[in-house]
Design a protein around this motif. Structure first.
Motif, PDB file in Angstrom:
ATOM      1  N   HIS A 447       0.260  15.938  18.379  1.00 21.21           N
ATOM      2  CA  HIS A 447       0.516  17.101  19.239  1.00 21.21           C
ATOM      3  C   HIS A 447       1.944  17.625  19.054  1.00 21.21           C
ATOM      4  N   GLU A 448       2.921  16.743  19.167  1.00 19.98           N
ATOM      5  CA  GLU A 448       4.311  17.186  19.150  1.00 19.98           C
ATOM      6  C   GLU A 448       4.833  17.467  17.738  1.00 19.98           C
ATOM      7  N   GLY A 479      -1.797  25.593  22.652  1.00 18.12           N
ATOM      8  CA  GLY A 479      -3.194  25.507  22.226  1.00 18.12           C
ATOM      9  C   GLY A 479      -3.327  24.968  20.820  1.00 18.12           C
ATOM     10  N   TRP A 480      -2.427  25.398  19.919  1.00 20.77           N
ATOM     11  CA  TRP A 480      -2.469  24.890  18.553  1.00 20.77           C
ATOM     12  C   TRP A 480      -2.241  23.375  18.537  1.00 20.77           C
ATOM     13  N   ALA A 481      -1.269  22.899  19.293  1.00 20.25           N
ATOM     14  CA  ALA A 481      -0.977  21.469  19.317  1.00 20.25           C
ATOM     15  C   ALA A 481      -2.180  20.673  19.814  1.00 20.25           C
ATOM     16  N   VAL A 482      -2.862  21.191  20.838  1.00 16.89           N
ATOM     17  CA  VAL A 482      -4.058  20.512  21.359  1.00 16.89           C
ATOM     18  C   VAL A 482      -5.200  20.586  20.336  1.00 16.89           C
ATOM     19  N   TYR A 483      -5.358  21.738  19.706  1.00 14.30           N
ATOM     20  CA  TYR A 483      -6.409  21.908  18.695  1.00 14.30           C
ATOM     21  C   TYR A 483      -6.242  20.909  17.545  1.00 14.30           C
ATOM     22  N   THR A 484      -4.998  20.669  17.108  1.00 11.40           N
ATOM     23  CA  THR A 484      -4.790  19.780  15.963  1.00 11.40           C
ATOM     24  C   THR A 484      -5.199  18.344  16.264  1.00 11.40           C
ATOM     25  N   GLU A 485      -5.129  17.941  17.513  1.00  5.94           N
ATOM     26  CA  GLU A 485      -5.562  16.585  17.870  1.00  5.94           C
ATOM     27  C   GLU A 485      -7.035  16.392  17.500  1.00  5.94           C
ATOM     28  N   GLN A 486      -7.858  17.315  17.950  1.00  3.38           N
ATOM     29  CA  GLN A 486      -9.283  17.231  17.653  1.00  3.38           C
ATOM     30  C   GLN A 486      -9.536  17.402  16.155  1.00  3.38           C
ATOM     31  N   MET A 487      -8.845  18.366  15.540  1.00  5.03           N
ATOM     32  CA  MET A 487      -9.042  18.639  14.123  1.00  5.03           C
ATOM     33  C   MET A 487      -8.738  17.406  13.270  1.00  5.03           C
ATOM     34  N   MET A 488      -7.672  16.698  13.589  1.00  5.16           N
ATOM     35  CA  MET A 488      -7.293  15.505  12.818  1.00  5.16           C
ATOM     36  C   MET A 488      -8.343  14.403  12.952  1.00  5.16           C
ATOM     37  N   LEU A 489      -8.841  14.194  14.155  1.00  9.13           N
ATOM     38  CA  LEU A 489      -9.862  13.163  14.346  1.00  9.13           C
ATOM     39  C   LEU A 489     -11.175  13.553  13.671  1.00  9.13           C
ATOM     40  N   GLU A 490     -11.518  14.840  13.723  1.00 12.36           N
ATOM     41  CA  GLU A 490     -12.715  15.319  13.030  1.00 12.36           C
ATOM     42  C   GLU A 490     -12.606  15.100  11.518  1.00 12.36           C
ATOM     43  N   ALA A 491     -11.373  15.177  10.995  1.00 13.89           N
ATOM     44  CA  ALA A 491     -11.148  14.996   9.557  1.00 13.89           C
ATOM     45  C   ALA A 491     -11.138  13.521   9.157  1.00 13.89           C
ATOM     46  N   GLY A 492     -11.247  12.634  10.142  1.00  8.19           N
ATOM     47  CA  GLY A 492     -11.334  11.208   9.840  1.00  8.19           C
ATOM     48  C   GLY A 492     -10.097  10.405  10.153  1.00  8.19           C
ATOM     49  N   TYR A 493      -9.109  11.017  10.793  1.00  2.10           N
ATOM     50  CA  TYR A 493      -7.934  10.250  11.173  1.00  2.10           C
ATOM     51  C   TYR A 493      -8.357   9.143  12.153  1.00  2.10           C
ATOM     52  N   GLY A 494      -7.942   7.904  11.837  1.00  2.00           N
ATOM     53  CA  GLY A 494      -8.350   6.773  12.665  1.00  2.00           C
ATOM     54  C   GLY A 494      -9.692   6.201  12.293  1.00  2.00           C
ATOM     55  N   ASP A 495     -10.278   6.685  11.178  1.00  2.77           N
ATOM     56  CA  ASP A 495     -11.565   6.169  10.678  1.00  2.77           C
ATOM     57  C   ASP A 495     -12.679   6.226  11.721  1.00  2.77           C
ATOM     58  N   GLY A 566      -5.228  27.989  25.393  1.00  2.00           N
ATOM     59  CA  GLY A 566      -5.035  28.236  23.966  1.00  2.00           C
ATOM     60  C   GLY A 566      -5.989  27.443  23.102  1.00  2.00           C
ATOM     61  N   TYR A 567      -6.197  26.182  23.451  1.00  2.00           N
ATOM     62  CA  TYR A 567      -7.111  25.326  22.686  1.00  2.00           C
ATOM     63  C   TYR A 567      -8.521  25.911  22.648  1.00  2.00           C
ATOM     64  N   ALA A 568      -9.022  26.321  23.810  1.00  3.14           N
ATOM     65  CA  ALA A 568     -10.382  26.860  23.876  1.00  3.14           C
ATOM     66  C   ALA A 568     -10.509  28.130  23.038  1.00  3.14           C
ATOM     67  N   ASP A 569      -9.477  28.980  23.066  1.00  3.38           N
ATOM     68  CA  ASP A 569      -9.508  30.222  22.291  1.00  3.38           C
ATOM     69  C   ASP A 569      -9.466  29.962  20.784  1.00  3.38           C
ATOM     70  N   ILE A 570      -8.661  28.992  20.355  1.00  4.31           N
ATOM     71  CA  ILE A 570      -8.563  28.682  18.921  1.00  4.31           C
ATOM     72  C   ILE A 570      -9.875  28.097  18.417  1.00  4.31           C
ATOM     73  N   LEU A 587     -11.219  25.455   5.686  1.00  7.27           N
ATOM     74  CA  LEU A 587     -10.457  25.038   6.863  1.00  7.27           C
ATOM     75  C   LEU A 587      -8.959  25.205   6.646  1.00  7.27           C
ATOM     76  N   LYS A 588      -8.462  24.785   5.485  1.00  9.83           N
ATOM     77  CA  LYS A 588      -7.032  24.916   5.206  1.00  9.83           C
ATOM     78  C   LYS A 588      -6.610  26.387   5.215  1.00  9.83           C
ATOM     79  N   ALA A 589      -7.413  27.243   4.604  1.00 15.26           N
ATOM     80  CA  ALA A 589      -7.092  28.675   4.575  1.00 15.26           C
ATOM     81  C   ALA A 589      -7.095  29.257   5.978  1.00 15.26           C
ATOM     82  N   PHE A 590      -8.038  28.801   6.807  1.00 17.17           N
ATOM     83  CA  PHE A 590      -8.080  29.260   8.206  1.00 17.17           C
ATOM     84  C   PHE A 590      -6.798  28.866   8.928  1.00 17.17           C
ATOM     85  N   HIS A 591      -6.381  27.613   8.778  1.00 17.47           N
ATOM     86  CA  HIS A 591      -5.172  27.134   9.457  1.00 17.47           C
ATOM     87  C   HIS A 591      -3.947  27.935   9.025  1.00 17.47           C
TER      88      HIS A 591
END
Length: 614
Positions: A447-448, A479-495, A566-570, A587-591
Motif C-alpha cells: 500500500h505505502e 484508491g490506487w494504493a488499496v487497488y494494488t493490494e488486491q492486484m498483487m495477491l491476484e498476481a500470485g504474491y504470497g503463493d 477510489g478503490y471501487a472506482d478503479i 494489465l501492465k498497459a492498463f496500469h
C-alpha cells in the motif's frame, strides 16, 4: 499519503496552513504586502467584461500557467512541498487580510476560467479545467462555510516547510540557511495571527495541535544550530539567524502554552466546539474531496453491504484454516468469533518493537522483484525511497505514511514514515505489532510503497499535466494504493496462501469500515463505544489500532472514505476496460496508462482513457 498525505486529501487552504507544520496528505501562504495579492491594488480595477475578454484571448494553457504562478505566491509552503523553492523565503500571516486575498484569488480565477469555451478544449485540458473549478470553489467554501481556521488549532504549525528547506539539497547549504533565516522573521507574527483567529477549538484538534507543535520544536533545535556553525555565513548573518531562531522558538512555545491554557479551561467547562461536522457540511466536503459522482450517504450504504460480503469470504477461509490451527477444538457457532480466533492465531507472528522498522525496509526489495517478475508495472529505481522514523511534528495521526517530492523536484527523496513503535509501552507496542503482523506488514508495504503510493507518486511527477499533479484527488491516490493490494495477491504474491488472503480481507474490511466509521461519527454522531465495537468486534482490529483510528476519525472528516471510494472506482474501470478491449487488454498497459494522468479523479481518468480508445 496523508500521503501524509497528508497533503492530497485536505483542502489547499488547510494545506497552506498545516503544511507549514505537518505535511499527506499537510502549508502556509503569501507575502503580506499588497503586491502579492491576486490583483495589484495599484492597478485600475478591471471590469467583468474586460476580465472575460482577456481570459478568452489568453487561452487555457496560458491562463492555467498564470494561475499556478500566483498560487505559489499565495501558498509558498505548499509550493515548497511541491519542490518549488523560488518562494521558500516567504511565510504568510494567516489573518483576515490573508484570507481575503485567497478569496479574491479564487473568485477572480473562477470568473476568468468561466470565460473559456470548455467544449473547444481537448479532453486533457477539459479535465484539467474540471479540477481547477473544483479547487477554486473549494477554496471559497473552506473560508466562508467550513471555517476550520476558527476551530482547528492544528492547522497552525510552521515546521514542515522549514524541515524541507533544511534537509533537501535543492541548493547549497548557505543559500538554504539564508532562506531559512528570511522565513524565520515572520514566525512570531504567524502565531500571533493564529491566536487572534481561533475562537472555540474542537477538543481532538486542540490536543493534536499541542502534540505536533511540541514536536515542531525539534526542527529548530540542535541540528539547525550545528549546520549554522558549519556554514559559510558571515558572523553578522549567523548572529541575525540566531536572534530570529530564538524568537521563533519563543513564539512556538508561547502558542503551545496558549493552547494548553485554552485546553485546561475548556476541559473544566466542556465548552469545546463539536468535532462532528454534521450531514450538510459532510456532504459538501465529500463532494469537493472525493469527486466520484455519488454522495457520502450512498457510499456509506454501499460500504455496509460490502462489509457483509467480506464477512462471508472471511468465514469461508476461517473454516478452511480452522483444522490447521485448532485441530482438537470445534469452531464456535458465531462466525465473527470464529474468524477472530483464526486471525488471533495468525497475528502471533510479528516483528518485535525493536525490529519493526528494519522489517519494513527488508521487504521493499522483495516487492520490487515480484513486480518485475510478473511484469505488472515499470518501476523507476532511480527515485530514492527512504524508510525513516516519523518526525515528531508529524506524529499522532497514523502508523505509516508517505512524503513524496513534488513535480518541481522530482529527484528528491520519498520518505516512508514509520511510527517509533520501539518507544511505545510494551502493551501498546504488542497490540500494534499483532495488528501489523508478518502478513499485514506485507499488505502495508504494498500500500505505502511498491507498487502503491511511492510508485504512483513517481508516475504522477512524470505526468505532462502539472494541474493533475498539484491539484490531486485523494480518492485516486488512496484508491490506487488499496487497488494494488488486491492486484498483487491476484498476481500470485504470497503463493495464494489462505492465511495471507484472510489477512488481506481483514485489511480490506478495514477500508470498508473506515467509510462506515467516518460517516457514522461525523453524521450519525456515534460514540467511542459504538465505534470500538465496529472496529474491534466486527472489523477484528487490535485495540491499539482501533483507538488510533477513533482518534484519527475525530481529527479528520471524509478523508477516511477516500480509500474505499477510489478503490471501487478503479476496480470498476479495470473491468470496463477489459470488456471493451477483450483479448487486447493488457494489465501492465492498463496500469501505466492509468497512472500517466497524474493524481486526477478516477472519473476524469476514465473519460480520458475512453477518449483515447475512440
Amino acid at each position: 499519503m496523508k500521503i501524509t498525505l497528508p497533503a492530497m486529501a485536505v483542502s489547499a487552504l488547510a494545506v497552506s496552513l498545516t503544511l507549514a507544520g505537518c505535511d499527506r496528505q499537510e502549508s502556509d501562504g503569501a507575502k503580506s504586502d499588497a503586491s502579492t495579492a491576486t490583483n495589484n491594488a495599484e492597478a485600475p480595477a478591471a471590469t467583468e467584461a474586460d476580465t472575460r475578454a482577456e481570459s478568452s484571448e489568453m487561452g487555457f494553457d496560458a491562463l492555467s500557467a498564470r494561475m499556478v504562478k500566483e498560487l505559489w505566491q499565495l501558498f509558498p509552503s505548499w509550493a515548497v512541498s511541491e519542490g518549488y523553492y523560488a518562494v521558500a523565503d516567504q511565510l504568510q500571516i494567516p489573518d483576515d487580510n490573508y484570507r481575503e486575498q485567497v478569496l479574491e484569488f479564487a473568485r477572480s480565477y473562477r470568473e476568468q476560467f468561466s470565460a473559456l469555451d470548455a467544449e473547444a478544449l481537448d479532453p486533457n485540458d477539459r479535465s484539467d479545467l474540471v479540477l481547477i473549478q473544483n479547487f477554486l470553489n473549494r477554496l471559497e467554501w473552506e473560508i466562508t462555510e467550513f471555517q476550520s481556521h476558527l476551530w482547528n488549532p492544528a492547522e497552525y504549525n510552521v515546521s514542515h516547510p522549514f524541515a524541507l528547506i533544511l534537509n533537501t539539497d535543492y541548493a547549497p547549504l548557505d543559500e538554504r540557511l539564508r532562506t531559512f533565516s528570511e522565513r524565520l522573521q515572520k514566525v512570531p507574527a504567524y502565531y500571533d495571527a493564529a491566536e487572534n483567529t481561533l475562537e472555540k477549538p474542537a477538543s481532538p484538534q486542540l490536543v493534536l495541535a499541542i502534540q505536533q507543535n511540541e514536536g515542531a520544536m525539534s526542527v529548530f533545535g540542535e541540528e539547525v544550530e550545528k549546520k549554522l556553525g558549519q556554514s559559510g555565513l558571515t558572523d553578522e548573518e549567523k548572529k541575525l539567524f540566531q536572534e530570529r531562531l530564538e524568537a521563533a522558538r519563543k513564539a512556538i512555545q508561547e502558542y503551545i502554552t496558549y493552547l494548553q491554557t485554552r485546553h485546561a479551561k475548556l476541559e473544566d467547562s466542556q465548552d469545546y466546539k463539536d468535532f462532528r461536522i454534521g450531514e450538510e457540511l459532510y456532504e459538501q466536503k465529500f463532494k469537493y474531496e472525493i469527486q466520484i459522482g455519488m454522495t457520502g450517504k450512498e457510499l456509506y450504504e454501499r460500504a455496509l453491504a460490502d462489509k457483509e460480503k467480506l464477512h462471508d469470504k472471511m468465514e469461508e477461509l476461517a473454516g478452511e484454516l480452522w483444522p490447521k490451527y485448532y485441530p482438537d477444538q470445534q469452531p464456535p457457532e458465531d462466525r465473527l468469533e470464529k474468524i477472530g480466533m483464526v486471525l488471533e492465531k495468525l497475528s502471533e507472528h510479528h516483528a518485535t518493537k525493536e525490529t519493526f522498522k528494519a522489517e519494513v525496509e527488508k521487504q521493499i526489495p522483495e516487492l520490487v522483484a515480484f513486480v518485475k517478475e510478473k511484469d505488472l508495472l515499470t518501476l523507476d529505481e532511480d527515485k530514492p525511497l527512504v524508510v525513516r522514523t516519523t518526525p515528531p511534528y508529524m506524529r499522532g495521526f497514523s502508523v505509516a505514511s508517505i512524503n513524496a517530492p513534488g513535480p518541481y523536484d522530482k529527484g528528491a527523496n520519498t520518505y516512508y514514515n514509520v511510527m517509533p513503535i520501539e518507544e511505545f509501552s510494551d502493551d501498546r507496542a504488542d497490540s500494534l505489532l499483532k495488528e501489523y503482523n508478518k502478513y499485514l506488514m506485507q499488505i502495508l508495504n504494498i500500500h505505502e510503497a511498491i507498487p502503491g503510493h511511492y510508485t504512483q507518486l513517481v508516475y504522477a511527477n512524470k505526468s505532462p499535466s502539472l494541474i493533475k499533479s498539484i491539484l490531486g484527488n485523494g480518492a485516486m491516490v488512496e484508491g490506487w494504493a488499496v487497488y494494488t493490494e488486491q492486484m498483487m495477491l491476484e498476481a500470485g504474491y504470497g503463493d495464494f496462501s489462505p492465511e495471507l488472503w484472510l489477512m488481506y480481507y481483514k485489511w480490506r474490511l478495514r477500508v470498508v469500515i473506515n467509510t462506515i466509521l467516518d460517516y457514522e461519527i461525523q453524521v450519525k454522531g456515534i460514540d467511542e463505544e459504538r465505534a470500538m465495537d465496529l472496529m474491534v468486534r466486527q472489523g477484528f482490529q487490535q485495540k491499539a489500532e482501533a483507538m488510533g483510528k477513533w482518534r484519527r476519525a475525530t481529527l479528520s472528516q471524509v478523508q477516511l472514505t477516500s480509500y474505499y471510494a477510489g478503490y471501487a472506482d478503479i476496480l470498476a474501470l479495470r473491468k470496463e476496460m477489459k470488456e471493451k478491449l477483450g483479448d487486447d487488454f493488457d494489465l501492465k498497459a492498463f496500469h501505466e496508462k492509468f497512472l500517466s494522468y497524474g493524481n486526477a479523479p478516477v472519473p476524469v481518468i476514465r473519460e480520458l482513457m475512453l477518449a483515447e480508445l475512440q
